[in-house]
Enzyme design. Structure first.
Site, PDB file in Angstrom:
ATOM      1  N   CYS A   8       0.887  -1.176   0.158  1.00  0.00           N
ATOM      2  CA  CYS A   8      -0.076   0.044  -0.134  1.00  0.00           C
ATOM      3  C   CYS A   8       0.871   1.132   0.031  1.00  0.00           C
ATOM      4  O   CYS A   8       1.562   1.491   0.941  1.00  0.00           O
ATOM      5  CB  CYS A   8      -0.745   0.070   1.169  1.00  0.00           C
ATOM      6  SG  CYS A   8      -1.752   1.423   1.454  1.00  0.00           S
TER       7      CYS A   8
ATOM      8  N   CYS B 164      -5.160   6.760  -3.559  1.00  0.00           N
ATOM      9  CA  CYS B 164      -4.514   5.669  -3.793  1.00  0.00           C
ATOM     10  C   CYS B 164      -3.131   5.791  -4.423  1.00  0.00           C
ATOM     11  O   CYS B 164      -2.960   6.610  -5.424  1.00  0.00           O
ATOM     12  CB  CYS B 164      -5.276   4.761  -4.914  1.00  0.00           C
ATOM     13  SG  CYS B 164      -4.568   3.287  -5.493  1.00  0.00           S
TER      14      CYS B 164
END
Lengths: 291, 291
Positions: free
Chosen positions: B90, B231
């Site tokens: 991530c 993101c």
């Protein structure tokens, strides 16, 4: 880089998944601005909650009225909505507030009073549940309700209009009974249901389905918020309306109300009052530099 | 009644409003089951986050592969999705992880390595930002991309199909350029956009609009999640695709990518690698009895 340099204590808790950030202001000196409330309640940039509850000695309540009526209540529940605005009351919040006072030893009895913006509420610890007398309630339009059982229609896309009954529990509620053919879980509550006649200050709308004797399932669309996982006063309104339709208001039987976030219990009390019982969970304790 | 009786420490943080619950397992002994991750990430009944990051010494990583390639990385970022599943990586999470290691004194240099499930990443502290080399990237279909600039179409209700380019950054991305006439803020991203040809394992879809030289605005629909506030790998894909279309991939200029949750910076590095820079904020520290 987000150093937690001036930490403020907080506790996160929930009642049937209606969740709150509690901020102890035990000497009354820590106030919270609307911006600080928004920052704390922010679910991505903050701690996250449906509301923020400041724990304040009643003697230090900034509202004169609260100090005047607080009486024997030692603690004031200063409830704020997640958008920073001041709120009158929150049924589920009272239990979390009471659980916090007990855990911290700030109240030690099984029954005590707390001050809210809608007056002093009595809290009772009963086994694993906490019961709160939410005070008086009334039918919004008793004459029409007595004559017809209903006083309004609730409209949702794709289904026939639903007959409904409006009640005032300090905040406004409209309870719609679902016919057998309509699935509670399938109701589209993405948009606000429309109520006819339209209440001047809006209303919270409860959709109820009987599950058995004194047992309901309910979903709720909260005014200005949208569908929520639980609404304490909404559960009371649902049980009171169903009880009214059944002609059972005088029996003071306890109703079980299943909401998406868990299970609540509701009892009509003598003198047109209502008691809400349910769980309260204190999830985490910490410090933050957000305020 | 939710007594916090066996407290586990946690820290909540976010990078451009992509938020995480960090759980230090500094001696490697505290593992988290999928159910515990779900409980921690639960925004109403737990603490709440897009994901949970366990902070583990690489020597104690349960995956053999991580221990084998960790090299000089002392700490392993054990990233879990909010649904309890194990995730590879991530981008925004690496910054929050790095900020935590620095604040706790577990790493003290301005540049250090961290181990992730997609290998060792280098982290650099640059002023208020943290830059992470996310490693190599590639065009999903270089031949078609070189010939046409695009390799697919993205379909959204109410607008013409959008030409798009697919990239692999460890996870799959499809970047769609918006024509002048289409408003980025007005795009309906409640439902998954469909991509044609359809990628076999799905894809994250970025919608980009140039705002000026090396400056983009972006919204992202994450595979299996929905629209998110940020993101990190998506921002990289957006900058790389736009850079590819402009024939500027070799210039290694820094792109600014504005996402709904904040501002990120992206730089193509020599050797077909990419660096993501942005803020990281540690919001709160506490203890919980949830795990």
């Amino acid at each position: 880089m987000g150093e937690v340099s001036t930490p403020t204590a907080f506790t996160k808790g929930h009642g049937t998944r209606n969740d709150f950030v509690l901020v102890p202001a035990l000497d009354g000196s820590l106030d919270l601005s609307a911006d600080q409330v928004v920052a704390l309640a922010d679910r991505h940039g903050g701690i996250g909650g449906d509301g923020v509850i400041r724990v304040v000695p009643t003697a230090a309540a900034t509202e004169d009225a609260v100090r005047a009526y607080a009486g024997e209540a030692s603690w004031f529940m200063d409830y704020r909505n997640a958008d920073g605005s001041v709120a009158e009351m929150c049924g589920n919040g009272t239990r979390v507030f009471a659980a916090y006072l007990r855990r911290e030893g700030l109240e030690t009895a099984d029954e005590f009073s707390i001050a809210t913006r809608t007056g002093v509420k009595t809290v009772r610890f009963v086994g694993d549940l906490i019961a709160v007398n939410l005070g008086s309630w009334r039918l919004a339009d008793p004459e029409t309700a007595d004559a017809k059982g209903f006083d309004s229609l609730v409209h949702l896309p794709g289904i026939e209009p639903l007959s409904a009954l409006s009640l005032d529990l300090g905040n406004p509620h409209t309870v719609a009974a679902l016919p057998e053919a309509v699935d509670l879980a399938g109701l589209g509550l993405h948009l606000a249901p429309s109520v006819n006649p339209e209440p001047s200050h809006g209303t919270n709308v409860e959709f109820v389905r009987p599950l058995g004797p004194a047992h309901l399932a309910m979903r709720v669309y909260e005014r200005g918020v949208g569908e929520t996982l639980s609404c304490g006063t909404g559960a009371c309104a649902a049980a009171l309306a169903t009880s009214f339709w059944a002609g059972e208001l005088e029996t003071s039987r306890e109703w079980t109300v299943d909401v998406p976030g868990g299970r609540l219990r509701v009892r009509a009390l003598p003198g047109q009052e209502v008691e809400l019982a349910g769980p309260a969970v204190l999830v985490a304790d910490g410090v933050t530099a957000l305020v």
